[in-house]
Design a protein around this motif. Structure first.
Motif, PDB file in Angstrom:
ATOM      1  N   ILE A 150       0.809  -1.217   0.000  1.00 34.00           N
ATOM      2  CA  ILE A 150       0.000   0.000   0.000  1.00 34.00           C
ATOM      3  C   ILE A 150       0.845   1.271   0.000  1.00 34.00           C
ATOM      4  CG2 ILE A 150      -1.776   1.293   1.251  1.00 34.00           C
ATOM      5  CD1 ILE A 150      -2.716  -1.370   2.428  1.00 34.00           C
ATOM      6  N   TYR A 151       1.984   1.247   0.675  1.00 34.64           N
ATOM      7  CA  TYR A 151       2.755   2.483   0.858  1.00 34.64           C
ATOM      8  C   TYR A 151       4.114   2.460   0.160  1.00 34.64           C
ATOM      9  CZ  TYR A 151      -0.921   3.140   4.273  1.00 34.64           C
ATOM     10  OH  TYR A 151      -2.151   3.247   4.863  1.00 34.64           O
ATOM     11  N   PHE A 152       4.937   1.492   0.459  1.00 35.12           N
ATOM     12  CA  PHE A 152       6.307   1.491  -0.068  1.00 35.12           C
ATOM     13  C   PHE A 152       6.319   1.386  -1.594  1.00 35.12           C
ATOM     14  CE2 PHE A 152      10.338  -0.661  -1.162  1.00 35.12           C
ATOM     15  CZ  PHE A 152      11.229   0.266  -0.651  1.00 35.12           C
ATOM     16  N   ASN A 153       5.600   0.432  -2.165  1.00 37.80           N
ATOM     17  CA  ASN A 153       5.613   0.248  -3.622  1.00 37.80           C
ATOM     18  C   ASN A 153       4.985   1.420  -4.359  1.00 37.80           C
ATOM     19  OD1 ASN A 153       6.870  -2.197  -3.286  1.00 37.80           O
ATOM     20  ND2 ASN A 153       5.004  -3.421  -3.511  1.00 37.80           N
ATOM     21  N   LYS A 154       4.061   2.117  -3.700  1.00 37.06           N
ATOM     22  CA  LYS A 154       3.391   3.253  -4.330  1.00 37.06           C
ATOM     23  C   LYS A 154       4.023   4.586  -3.940  1.00 37.06           C
ATOM     24  CE  LYS A 154      -1.087   0.883  -4.558  1.00 37.06           C
ATOM     25  NZ  LYS A 154      -2.519   0.907  -4.138  1.00 37.06           N
ATOM     26  N   ALA A 195      12.626  -0.357   7.678  1.00 44.63           N
ATOM     27  CA  ALA A 195      13.871   0.185   7.135  1.00 44.63           C
ATOM     28  C   ALA A 195      14.776  -0.909   6.581  1.00 44.63           C
ATOM     29  CB  ALA A 195      14.610   0.967   8.217  1.00 44.63           C
ATOM     30  N   LEU A 196      14.352  -2.154   6.709  1.00 44.30           N
ATOM     31  CA  LEU A 196      15.183  -3.277   6.271  1.00 44.30           C
ATOM     32  C   LEU A 196      14.716  -3.867   4.946  1.00 44.30           C
ATOM     33  CD1 LEU A 196      15.511  -5.064   9.736  1.00 44.30           C
ATOM     34  CD2 LEU A 196      17.110  -3.467   8.681  1.00 44.30           C
ATOM     35  N   CYS A 197      13.821  -3.161   4.255  1.00 39.48           N
ATOM     36  CA  CYS A 197      13.272  -3.711   3.013  1.00 39.48           C
ATOM     37  C   CYS A 197      13.915  -3.110   1.768  1.00 39.48           C
ATOM     38  CB  CYS A 197      11.756  -3.517   2.969  1.00 39.48           C
ATOM     39  SG  CYS A 197      11.215  -1.810   3.056  1.00 39.48           S
ATOM     40  N   GLU A 227      15.045   6.342   0.650  1.00 39.86           N
ATOM     41  CA  GLU A 227      13.866   6.163   1.477  1.00 39.86           C
ATOM     42  C   GLU A 227      14.200   6.577   2.905  1.00 39.86           C
ATOM     43  OE1 GLU A 227      11.202   5.276  -0.006  1.00 39.86           O
ATOM     44  OE2 GLU A 227      11.785   4.130  -1.774  1.00 39.86           O
ATOM     45  N   ASN A 228      13.155   6.935   3.679  1.00 43.50           N
ATOM     46  CA  ASN A 228      13.400   7.458   5.019  1.00 43.50           C
ATOM     47  C   ASN A 228      12.317   6.970   5.982  1.00 43.50           C
ATOM     48  OD1 ASN A 228      13.963   8.976   7.296  1.00 43.50           O
ATOM     49  ND2 ASN A 228      14.129  10.925   6.222  1.00 43.50           N
ATOM     50  N   TYR A 249       6.914   7.403   7.395  1.00 42.47           N
ATOM     51  CA  TYR A 249       7.578   6.893   6.192  1.00 42.47           C
ATOM     52  C   TYR A 249       7.579   8.016   5.172  1.00 42.47           C
ATOM     53  CZ  TYR A 249       8.129   4.806   1.581  1.00 42.47           C
ATOM     54  OH  TYR A 249       8.550   4.544   0.298  1.00 42.47           O
ATOM     55  N   LEU A 250       8.784   8.501   4.808  1.00 42.77           N
ATOM     56  CA  LEU A 250       8.968   9.573   3.838  1.00 42.77           C
ATOM     57  C   LEU A 250       9.602   8.973   2.581  1.00 42.77           C
ATOM     58  CD1 LEU A 250       8.977  12.548   3.025  1.00 42.77           C
ATOM     59  CD2 LEU A 250      11.095  12.842   4.309  1.00 42.77           C
ATOM     60  N   PRO A 251       8.825   8.813   1.514  1.00 42.19           N
ATOM     61  CA  PRO A 251       9.347   8.127   0.321  1.00 42.19           C
ATOM     62  C   PRO A 251      10.455   8.902  -0.380  1.00 42.19           C
ATOM     63  CG  PRO A 251       6.932   8.201   0.321  1.00 42.19           C
ATOM     64  CD  PRO A 251       7.403   9.161   1.376  1.00 42.19           C
ATOM     65  N   ILE A 252      11.265   8.184  -1.105  1.00 40.32           N
ATOM     66  CA  ILE A 252      12.324   8.772  -1.910  1.00 40.32           C
ATOM     67  C   ILE A 252      11.725   9.751  -2.915  1.00 40.32           C
ATOM     68  CG2 ILE A 252      12.217   6.849  -3.565  1.00 40.32           C
ATOM     69  CD1 ILE A 252      15.210   7.157  -4.005  1.00 40.32           C
ATOM     70  N   GLY A 253      12.383  10.891  -3.077  1.00 42.62           N
ATOM     71  CA  GLY A 253      11.956  11.848  -4.083  1.00 42.62           C
ATOM     72  C   GLY A 253      10.905  12.844  -3.634  1.00 42.62           C
TER      73      GLY A 253
END
Length: 430
Positions: free
Chosen positions: A190-194, A299-301, A328-329, A407-411
């Motif tokens: 839901i979050y990391f991949n998107k 943080a380990l993914c 990623e953060n 969770y603060l996504p890259i970019g």
């Protein structure tokens, strides 16, 4: 001035042999073969003078100090110059070795500790001399604390916690999505991949750091307060940084907080005058802090398996200008409150990215924190002419309190402001 001890010199000689053995590897894999030769020649000369057991009337010792200072200046230039060195790992090795040698000739224990910490800060925990730097710094810090009669303990708080859900006078206009009990599968799908930000309230509230790091005496008393850390003088780093003892840095944070409590301007609008322990690998420099935190599973993914832990520690009003990061953060709030405004990558044209030829600044906006905050206070009129597109930029915002995780996504572009004395720990990964 006392000379180097035998264990240190024996180790230094061993390190020198190791560096020489790697000379061919460095010269063959990096474009800076000349730098390799220069660094090793300087290090060898400094080491040779330092190894003089019977200096004649102090002349050899004086020569050693001059050579070590020259080596320090040369390393500093290559680590912080306009053109970054292509042999950073080498210069870090030599700089750490130089700090170790200089510390043994220091006139005071405090100066020796400053040099040892400087070697850890700029050399990092992976240099050949890191283990010795760690051990000697810890011993010296304990010695200084004993001499000053500073024991562990005390309970005065750095930042009084606000009632949960009641931020310090700041209205969140477009809240970042919040969830509870988020599992790894849902996080990934839901979050990391998107690349979708999310807040997990009180997700790290079980950390010992939450109850320990908020106490002033934790940082000021005992050996920890004697250690030196790098403090940025301003948020653009135009004035560089200074090496400051933790106990003095805490007093700086308290002084800033006291000034704001008596100021007519609100804490939300006021900016700190500077002094920020920002994006520093404090847990690597001070391993005793590691037991107080736990790396979040999220943080380990990453694909590389590498996690970089960065501490952000500063007074009320500390800001980080609008920018985006190439990683990623997982951002964990430990002490105090912090406001974050997040802009998706699609909004970049409205955020006025810097067009400077400096590659390191192109992920930053031209919008100054003062511009943003003044504009907010005046309904956007203050920057309507200078940054007209900013008024239509879509964003989400949040106030993090102790124990919260973001969770603060890259970019994603983001602006950060401390609403009190604040400590945050970011886990960066790719």
């Amino acid at each position: 001035m006392t000379g180097p001890g035998k264990p240190t010199l024996c180790l230094a000689a061993e390190i020198m042999r190791s560096l020489e053995e790697q000379q061919q590897e460095w010269a063959g894999t990096l474009a800076g073969a000349a730098e390799v030769k220069l660094a090793l020649e300087l290090a060898k000369k400094a080491l040779g003078l330092a190894l003089e057991e019977e200096p004649s009337e102090g002349i050899a010792r004086k020569d050693a100090a001059e050579v070590l200072q020259k080596l320090h200046d040369t390393c500093w230039e290559h680590l912080h110059g306009q053109r970054l060195s292509e042999c950073l790992s080498l210069w870090r090795e030599v700089f750490a070795l130089n700090c170790l040698l200089r510390s043994t000739g220091s006139e005071t224990a405090r100066e020796a500790l400053r040099l040892l910490d400087l070697g850890l800060i700029l050399g990092g925990p992976e240099t050949h001399v890191a283990e010795t730097l760690f051990a000697q710094a810890e011993d010296l810090a304990k010695e200084l604390a004993r001499k000053r009669g500073l024991d562990e303990g005390g309970s005065q708080l750095l930042a009084e916690p606000a009632p949960f859900g009641k931020p310090s006078g700041l209205v969140v206009k477009r809240p970042v999505e919040e969830v509870k009990d988020l599992g790894m599968e849902d996080f990934l799908v839901i979050y990391f991949n998107k690349k979708r930000p999310v807040v997990l309230r009180q997700s790290c509230s079980f950390w010992p750091a939450i109850r320990r790091w908020c106490k002033e005496d934790f940082w000021c008393h005992g050996a920890l307060g004697q250690r030196f850390v790098p403090v940025e003088r301003d948020y653009w780093m135009e004035e560089g940084f200074e090496i400051m003892q933790l106990k003095d840095f805490i007093q700086h944070c308290k002084a800033e907080a006291s000034e704001r409590s008596t100021s007519q301007a609100s804490a939300v609008e006021r900016l700190s005058k500077g002094g920020y322990l920002a994006q520093h690998a404090l847990l690597d420099q001070l391993p005793s802090l590691e037991a107080d935190v736990q790396t979040p599973d999220f943080a380990l993914c990453g694909s590389t398996g590498t996690v970089l832990r960065q501490v952000f520690f500063g007074p009320n009003g500390t800001v980080t200008p609008v920018h985006w990061d190439p990683y990623e953060n997982i951002f964990c709030q430990v002490v105090g409150e912090k406001y974050l405004r997040l802009y998706p990558p699609s909004e970049a044209p409205k955020l006025y990215p810097r067009t400077s030829s400096d590659q390191e600044m192109q992920n930053n906006s031209q919008i100054e924190p003062a511009d943003l905050l003044l504009g907010e206070r005046e309904g956007g009129s203050a920057y309507a002419e200078k940054f007209p597109e900013l008024q239509t930029a879509q964003y989400w915002d949040v106030v993090l309190q102790p124990g919260d995780v973001l969770y603060l996504p890259i970019g994603w572009w983001h602006f950060v402001k401390s609403l009190s004395i604040s400590i945050s720990l970011a886990f960066h990964f790719t």
